[in-house]
Design an enzyme around this catalytic site. Structure first.
Site, PDB file in Angstrom:
ATOM      1  CD  GLU A  51      37.373  24.642  31.466  1.00 54.23           C
ATOM      2  OE1 GLU A  51      38.553  24.514  31.852  1.00 54.23           O
ATOM      3  OE2 GLU A  51      36.526  23.685  32.822  1.00 54.23           O
TER       4      GLU A  51
ATOM      5  CD  GLU B 208      35.661  29.699  35.736  1.00 50.96           C
ATOM      6  OE1 GLU B 208      35.490  29.283  35.001  1.00 50.96           O
ATOM      7  OE2 GLU B 208      36.686  30.031  36.993  1.00 50.96           O
TER       8      GLU B 208
ATOM      9  CE  LYS C 235      30.142  25.464  31.651  1.00 50.48           C
ATOM     10  NZ  LYS C 235      31.376  24.957  32.135  1.00 50.48           N
TER      11      LYS C 235
ATOM     12  CG  ASP D 195      31.729  22.107  33.115  1.00 54.58           C
ATOM     13  OD1 ASP D 195      30.307  22.681  31.837  1.00 54.58           O
ATOM     14  OD2 ASP D 195      31.401  22.162  34.023  1.00 54.58           O
TER      15      ASP D 195
ATOM     16  CG  ASP E  76      34.252  20.339  35.123  1.00 54.21           C
ATOM     17  OD1 ASP E  76      33.890  21.717  35.474  1.00 54.21           O
ATOM     18  OD2 ASP E  76      35.652  20.239  33.913  1.00 54.21           O
ATOM     19  CB  SER E  77      32.757  23.773  40.354  1.00 59.24           C
ATOM     20  OG  SER E  77      31.220  22.975  40.128  1.00 59.24           O
TER      21      SER E  77
HETATM   22  N1  LIG Z   1      33.901  26.592  45.144  1.00 61.55           N
HETATM   23  C1  LIG Z   1      34.352  27.481  43.741  1.00 61.55           C
HETATM   24  N2  LIG Z   1      33.741  27.822  42.371  1.00 61.55           N
HETATM   25  C2  LIG Z   1      33.787  28.205  41.615  1.00 61.55           C
HETATM   26  O1  LIG Z   1      33.449  29.297  40.935  1.00 61.55           O
HETATM   27  C3  LIG Z   1      34.625  26.835  40.932  1.00 61.55           C
HETATM   28  C4  LIG Z   1      35.497  25.929  41.783  1.00 61.55           C
HETATM   29  N3  LIG Z   1      35.019  26.078  43.065  1.00 61.55           N
HETATM   30  N4  LIG Z   1      35.721  25.102  41.166  1.00 61.55           N
HETATM   31  C5  LIG Z   1      36.219  25.786  39.306  1.00 61.55           C
HETATM   32  C6  LIG Z   1      36.274  26.711  39.237  1.00 61.55           C
HETATM   33  C7  LIG Z   1      37.728  27.721  39.592  1.00 61.55           C
HETATM   34  N5  LIG Z   1      37.537  28.575  39.797  1.00 61.55           N
HETATM   35  C8  LIG Z   1      38.079  29.704  40.546  1.00 61.55           C
HETATM   36  C9  LIG Z   1      38.751  29.675  41.565  1.00 61.55           C
HETATM   37  C10 LIG Z   1      39.556  30.474  42.307  1.00 61.55           C
HETATM   38  C11 LIG Z   1      39.755  31.623  41.998  1.00 61.55           C
HETATM   39  C12 LIG Z   1      40.496  32.642  43.015  1.00 61.55           C
HETATM   40  O2  LIG Z   1      40.655  32.025  43.525  1.00 61.55           O
HETATM   41  N6  LIG Z   1      40.322  33.693  42.208  1.00 61.55           N
HETATM   42  C13 LIG Z   1      41.767  35.002  42.502  1.00 61.55           C
HETATM   43  C14 LIG Z   1      42.190  35.845  41.609  1.00 61.55           C
HETATM   44  C15 LIG Z   1      42.969  35.391  40.847  1.00 61.55           C
HETATM   45  C16 LIG Z   1      43.560  37.251  40.357  1.00 61.55           C
HETATM   46  O3  LIG Z   1      43.392  37.718  40.832  1.00 61.55           O
HETATM   47  O4  LIG Z   1      44.204  36.685  38.932  1.00 61.55           O
HETATM   48  C17 LIG Z   1      40.451  35.138  43.934  1.00 61.55           C
HETATM   49  O5  LIG Z   1      41.462  35.830  44.574  1.00 61.55           O
HETATM   50  O6  LIG Z   1      39.688  34.906  43.872  1.00 61.55           O
HETATM   51  C18 LIG Z   1      38.870  31.830  40.436  1.00 61.55           C
HETATM   52  C19 LIG Z   1      37.954  30.926  40.175  1.00 61.55           C
HETATM   53  C20 LIG Z   1      35.771  29.288  39.642  1.00 61.55           C
HETATM   54  N7  LIG Z   1      35.177  28.136  39.917  1.00 61.55           N
HETATM   55  C1  LIG Z   2      32.223  28.063  37.041  1.00 54.43           C
HETATM   56  C2  LIG Z   2      31.650  27.009  36.158  1.00 54.43           C
HETATM   57  C3  LIG Z   2      30.827  27.864  35.255  1.00 54.43           C
HETATM   58  C4  LIG Z   2      31.537  25.416  35.244  1.00 54.43           C
HETATM   59  O1  LIG Z   2      31.905  25.283  34.735  1.00 54.43           O
HETATM   60  C5  LIG Z   2      31.432  25.149  36.834  1.00 54.43           C
HETATM   61  O2  LIG Z   2      30.775  25.023  37.655  1.00 54.43           O
HETATM   62  O3  LIG Z   2      32.625  23.840  36.742  1.00 54.43           O
HETATM   63 MG   LIG Z   3      33.305  23.573  34.713  1.00 60.40          MG
END
Ligand SMILES: Nc1nc(=O)c2c([nH]1)NC[C@@H]1CN(c3ccc(C(=O)N[C@@H](CCC(=O)O)C(=O)O)cc3)CN21
Ligand SMILES: CC(C)C(=O)C(=O)O
Ligand SMILES: [Mg+2]
Length: 279
Positions: free
Chosen positions: A114, A181, A112, A82, A43-44
């Site tokens: 969540e 994740e 899938k 998803d 669903d991303s």
């Molecule tokens: N482009 C993209 N990649 C992804 O993996 C993804 C998406 N979009 N959209 C749906 C979810 C959201 N996800 C994400 C998006 C951002 C972070 C993120 O920015 N995390 C921080 C760390 C936060 C912390 O330190 O607690 C980082 O700096 O990366 C994490 C998961 C994973 N999924």
């Molecule tokens: C980040 C992955 C595991 C996901 O659920 C998605 O792409 O939607």
């Molecule tokens: Mg997803």
């Protein structure tokens, strides 16, 4: 196509499982050609393909539309789709109607969902209906508004213990796989050891039984910021930008289209045209 049984054997043998997201026909075909083990229509797609600020705006129709395209491009790859925000909560009737529709229309091999807790009943319900279920634990993007953003999960002993319990409960409820994740890598190692089903990580370290990445991150396609855990293995965005710039240049300078792109009318017809055509 790798079956659940084969994926479980890969876990036991320690051969890493490769999963990536795909949202359309050509990407799915490329992935299948590249021998990817598992495809996820995540669903991303709401964020990387449709431009929404989060995944909560994605509908079952969106998942079906993209799921069908991916299935057409990769008929022989294990396909996970998803279930989007809000569709696997509520009455059993409602959940089943929605899940059966997505499962049948996309031709997915698994769906899938969540979370654990209330979602465990959904995992059990779908599995007992004959729909293989992949669980998703740790950072749950569909609950980002409640958690307060995309943050690492399971950092305290208590939170880690809860995730370990959840993983076991998901397995007991019938889940065939678990995606984890954004959790500390040490917890991933414990999780993978605690269950007999494959644990696929994203931002969860190397100890998982396999890895999943979002397609747009792994080839750097788009202008979004990469999550910290992601790695881009090519620069598709730059290649595409270059191509579009060359095209606009070629049209404006007159180098495209060239003679090789022309369709040509027969000389005789041309004479008729100049001469006023048929009299
Ligand atoms: N482009 C993209 N990649 C992804 O993996 C993804 C998406 N979009 N959209 C749906 C979810 C959201 N996800 C994400 C998006 C951002 C972070 C993120 O920015 N995390 C921080 C760390 C936060 C912390 O330190 O607690 C980082 O700096 O990366 C994490 C998961 C994973 N999924
Ligand atoms: C980040 C992955 C595991 C996901 O659920 C998605 O792409 O939607
Ligand atoms: Mg997803």
């Amino acid at each position: 196509m790798k079956t659940i049984t084969e994926l479980k054997r890969m876990k036991t043998e320690g051969s890493k499982i490769v999963m990536m997201t795909a949202y359309d026909y050509p990407t799915a075909a490329f992935a299948e050609k590249s021998d990817v083990d598992l495809l996820l229509v995540g669903d991303s797609l709401g964020m990387v393909v449709l431009g929404y600020p989060s995944t909560v705006y994605v509908t079952s129709e969106d998942m079906i539309h993209h799921g069908k395209a991916v299935r057409r491009g990769a008929r022989d790859t294990f396909l996970v789709v998803d279930l989007p925000f809000g569709t696997f909560r509520g009455s059993q009737d409602r959940i089943l109607t929605e899940a059966i529709r997505v499962f049948q229309e996309t031709g997915a091999d698994a769906l899938k969902v969540e979370g654990a807790d209330e979602v465990l009943d959904t995992i059990q319900l779908l599995t007992s209906t004959g729909i293989p279920v992949v669980a998703h634990l740790g950072l749950l993007p569909q609950s980002a508004s409640v958690i307060g953003g995309y943050k690492v999960q399971g950092k305290t002993a208590d939170a880690a213990r809860k995730l370990l319990d959840d993983a076991k409960l998901c397995e007991q409820a019938g889940a065939c796989m678990i995606v984890v994740e954004c959790i500390p890598h040490q917890l991933t190692a414990q999780l993978a050891a605690a269950v007999s089903i494959p644990v696929i990580g994203i931002g969860a370290g190397a100890e998982a039984d396999g890895q999943v990445l979002v397609f747009h991150d792994l080839v750097k396609y788009g202008d979004h910021r990469l999550p910290k855990f992601a790695e881009s293995f090519s620069d598709a965005g730059a290649v595409i930008q270059d191509g579009i710039r060359s095209y606009t240049n070629a049209v404006r300078t007159g180098t495209f289209p060239g003679k090789q792109h022309h369709f040509t009318m027969k000389e005789e017809e041309l004479m008729n045209l100049y001469g006023g055509g048929s009299q």
